[in-house]
Design a protein around this motif. Structure first.
Motif, PDB file in Angstrom:
ATOM      1  N   GLN A   1      -8.655   0.782 -14.067  1.00 54.12           N
ATOM      2  CA  GLN A   1      -8.584   1.286 -15.434  1.00 54.12           C
ATOM      3  C   GLN A   1      -7.451   0.624 -16.212  1.00 54.12           C
ATOM      4  N   VAL A   2      -6.279   0.514 -15.571  1.00 51.87           N
ATOM      5  CA  VAL A   2      -5.127  -0.070 -16.251  1.00 51.87           C
ATOM      6  C   VAL A   2      -5.311  -1.579 -16.448  1.00 51.87           C
ATOM      7  N   MET A   3      -5.878  -2.259 -15.456  1.00 59.18           N
ATOM      8  CA  MET A   3      -6.104  -3.705 -15.574  1.00 59.18           C
ATOM      9  C   MET A   3      -7.031  -4.034 -16.730  1.00 59.18           C
ATOM     10  N   GLU A   4      -7.952  -3.124 -17.035  1.00 63.24           N
ATOM     11  CA  GLU A   4      -8.891  -3.358 -18.130  1.00 63.24           C
ATOM     12  C   GLU A   4      -8.307  -2.927 -19.475  1.00 63.24           C
ATOM     13  N   ASN A   5      -7.723  -1.740 -19.511  1.00 59.41           N
ATOM     14  CA  ASN A   5      -7.320  -1.160 -20.787  1.00 59.41           C
ATOM     15  C   ASN A   5      -5.933  -1.584 -21.258  1.00 59.41           C
ATOM     16  N   GLN A   6      -5.090  -2.047 -20.333  1.00 58.57           N
ATOM     17  CA  GLN A   6      -3.728  -2.413 -20.725  1.00 58.57           C
ATOM     18  C   GLN A   6      -3.376  -3.819 -20.245  1.00 58.57           C
ATOM     19  N   ARG A   7      -4.355  -4.688 -20.276  1.00 59.14           N
ATOM     20  CA  ARG A   7      -4.120  -6.037 -19.776  1.00 59.14           C
ATOM     21  C   ARG A   7      -3.245  -6.860 -20.722  1.00 59.14           C
TER      22      ARG A   7
ATOM     23  N   ARG B   1       0.714   5.793 -10.621  1.00 56.86           N
ATOM     24  CA  ARG B   1       1.069   5.764 -12.043  1.00 56.86           C
ATOM     25  C   ARG B   1       2.560   5.498 -12.241  1.00 56.86           C
ATOM     26  N   GLU B   2       3.390   5.980 -11.341  1.00 56.78           N
ATOM     27  CA  GLU B   2       4.823   5.732 -11.443  1.00 56.78           C
ATOM     28  C   GLU B   2       5.126   4.246 -11.248  1.00 56.78           C
TER      29      GLU B   2
ATOM     30  N   ARG C   1       0.820  -1.215   0.000  1.00 60.42           N
ATOM     31  CA  ARG C   1       0.000   0.000   0.000  1.00 60.42           C
ATOM     32  C   ARG C   1       0.855   1.267   0.000  1.00 60.42           C
ATOM     33  N   ASP C   2       1.904   1.292   0.821  1.00 55.36           N
ATOM     34  CA  ASP C   2       2.703   2.515   0.969  1.00 55.36           C
ATOM     35  C   ASP C   2       3.342   2.959  -0.340  1.00 55.36           C
ATOM     36  N   ASP C   3       3.554   2.020  -1.254  1.00 51.41           N
ATOM     37  CA  ASP C   3       4.154   2.373  -2.543  1.00 51.41           C
ATOM     38  C   ASP C   3       3.153   2.997  -3.499  1.00 51.41           C
ATOM     39  N   LEU C   4       1.860   2.818  -3.213  1.00 46.79           N
ATOM     40  CA  LEU C   4       0.818   3.266  -4.138  1.00 46.79           C
ATOM     41  C   LEU C   4      -0.001   4.442  -3.621  1.00 46.79           C
ATOM     42  N   VAL C   5      -0.211   4.493  -2.320  1.00 47.53           N
ATOM     43  CA  VAL C   5      -1.146   5.457  -1.741  1.00 47.53           C
ATOM     44  C   VAL C   5      -0.401   6.614  -1.086  1.00 47.53           C
TER      45      VAL C   5
ATOM     46  N   HIS D   1      -1.400  13.288  -4.180  1.00 47.21           N
ATOM     47  CA  HIS D   1      -0.169  12.510  -4.027  1.00 47.21           C
ATOM     48  C   HIS D   1      -0.318  11.082  -4.549  1.00 47.21           C
ATOM     49  N   THR D   2      -1.521  10.521  -4.439  1.00 44.95           N
ATOM     50  CA  THR D   2      -1.732   9.104  -4.770  1.00 44.95           C
ATOM     51  C   THR D   2      -1.607   8.819  -6.261  1.00 44.95           C
ATOM     52  N   ALA D   3      -2.262   9.613  -7.085  1.00 49.07           N
ATOM     53  CA  ALA D   3      -2.280   9.344  -8.529  1.00 49.07           C
ATOM     54  C   ALA D   3      -0.872   9.265  -9.113  1.00 49.07           C
TER      55      ALA D   3
END
Length: 303
Positions: free
Chosen positions: A166-172, A128-129, A112-116, A122-124
């Motif tokens: 969004q990424v799991m659907e569009n860039q799977r 995305r990184e 979690r700490d790497d994403l949120v 700050h989260t987005a």
């Protein structure tokens, strides 16, 4: 017979050598490593083989022009700590790469700490990184349920989840996401996040190791570090395992790795304090019953 009929007949009579596909991809080697390196886990290994078979057949279909939607490959790994989830994720990434389903075959492991983030905005960029680093490979999110904290109205985990969705659907076709954690908590997490649950095609549970499997794992780890247990130490190790699995915070293979580390420390002190001041190769490699039985696991329970 018309042209369309001729083309259809040609397509249906064409063949693909599935064994050649497996051989050329070297995927069988990865499956062999899985069998050799991981003790037990028969249902996990069987499921990984099934997924590999699905990917081989999908590749064969592509060769014959039998177009179909690419199989969904996002996964959930559930189980207690130390049951091999991270190891299997690494092997899965190699299988996916060798069969052409990801470009790089690397694994980015996060929590979690790497994403949120901790404040608005700050989260987005954090999420995305991480996704950018994981593209072309596998994103392994351990203890994924910590992303969702409904008791905190100001928590930003939901923002990370929405970006993931969004990424799991569009860039799977360029990223496979594996969500991991305790089984009961993951079940609760998926019930609260149906969008995530619907995108997970493969739910794989990692059972705890049996005591006999833990003994084999411990001896394998010791051999890998050029250590061995003498007969008395092996008997003490059996007793250690039987007692340790009943104690709190037992983490399967991870706990046994820690046990070896502590036994090595005791062995080193025993040899260091030896009045003779000398040690041959066998002595330097051998862990004794005394090195095992000095553990607090054998201490009498206090009233």
């Amino acid at each position: 017979m018309g042209t369309a009929d001729t083309e259809h007949l040609s397509a249906t009579t064409a063949q693909v050598d599935l064994r050649a596909l497996v051989r050329d991809s070297h995927v069988q080697g990865v499956l062999g490593e899985l069998d050799a390196e991981l003790v037990g886990l028969a249902p996990v290994k069987q499921r990984i083989r099934q997924i590999a078979a699905l990917l081989v057949v999908a590749a064969a279909r592509r060769q014959l022009g039998l177009e179909a939607q690419a199989p969904s490959l996002h996964m959930s790994f559930t189980g207690n700590p130390g049951t091999g989830k991270t190891t299997v994720a690494l092997k899965m990434a190699r299988i996916l790469h060798r069969l052409g389903y990801v470009r790089k075959g690397h694994v980015v492991s996060v929590t979690r700490d790497d994403l949120v983030g901790q404040y608005i905005g700050h989260t987005a960029p954090k999420t995305r990184e991480i996704l950018k680093k994981a593209m072309g490979g596998v994103l392994f999110i351990d203890e994924a349920y910590y992303l969702y904290r409904p008791e905190n109205e100001r928590d930003y985990g939901q923002e990370a989840i929405e970006i993931l969705l969004q990424v799991m659907e569009n860039q799977r076709d360029d990223l496979v996401v594996i969500l991991a954690g305790y089984r009961d908590r993951m079940d609760t997490f998926f019930r609260a996040n149906l969008g995530l649950s619907s995108r997970i095609a493969h739910h794989i549970h990692f059972p705890d190791y049996t005591q006999e499997e833990l003994l084999v794992i411990t001896e394998q780890m010791a051999r890998g570090w050029n250590y061995r247990f003498d007969d008395a130490a092996r008997a003490a190790l059996r007793e250690y395992i039987a007692a340790r699995v009943r104690q709190p915070h037992f983490a399967n293979a991870r706990s046994m790795r820690n046990a070896i580390d502590r036994a090595r420390l005791r062995q080193a002190n025993r040899l260091f304090d030896d009045a003779s001041g000398t040690a041959d190769a066998l002595a330097l490699q051998t862990l004794t019953a005394a090195d095992i039985r000095a553990s607090r696991v054998f201490a009498p329970a206090s009233n």
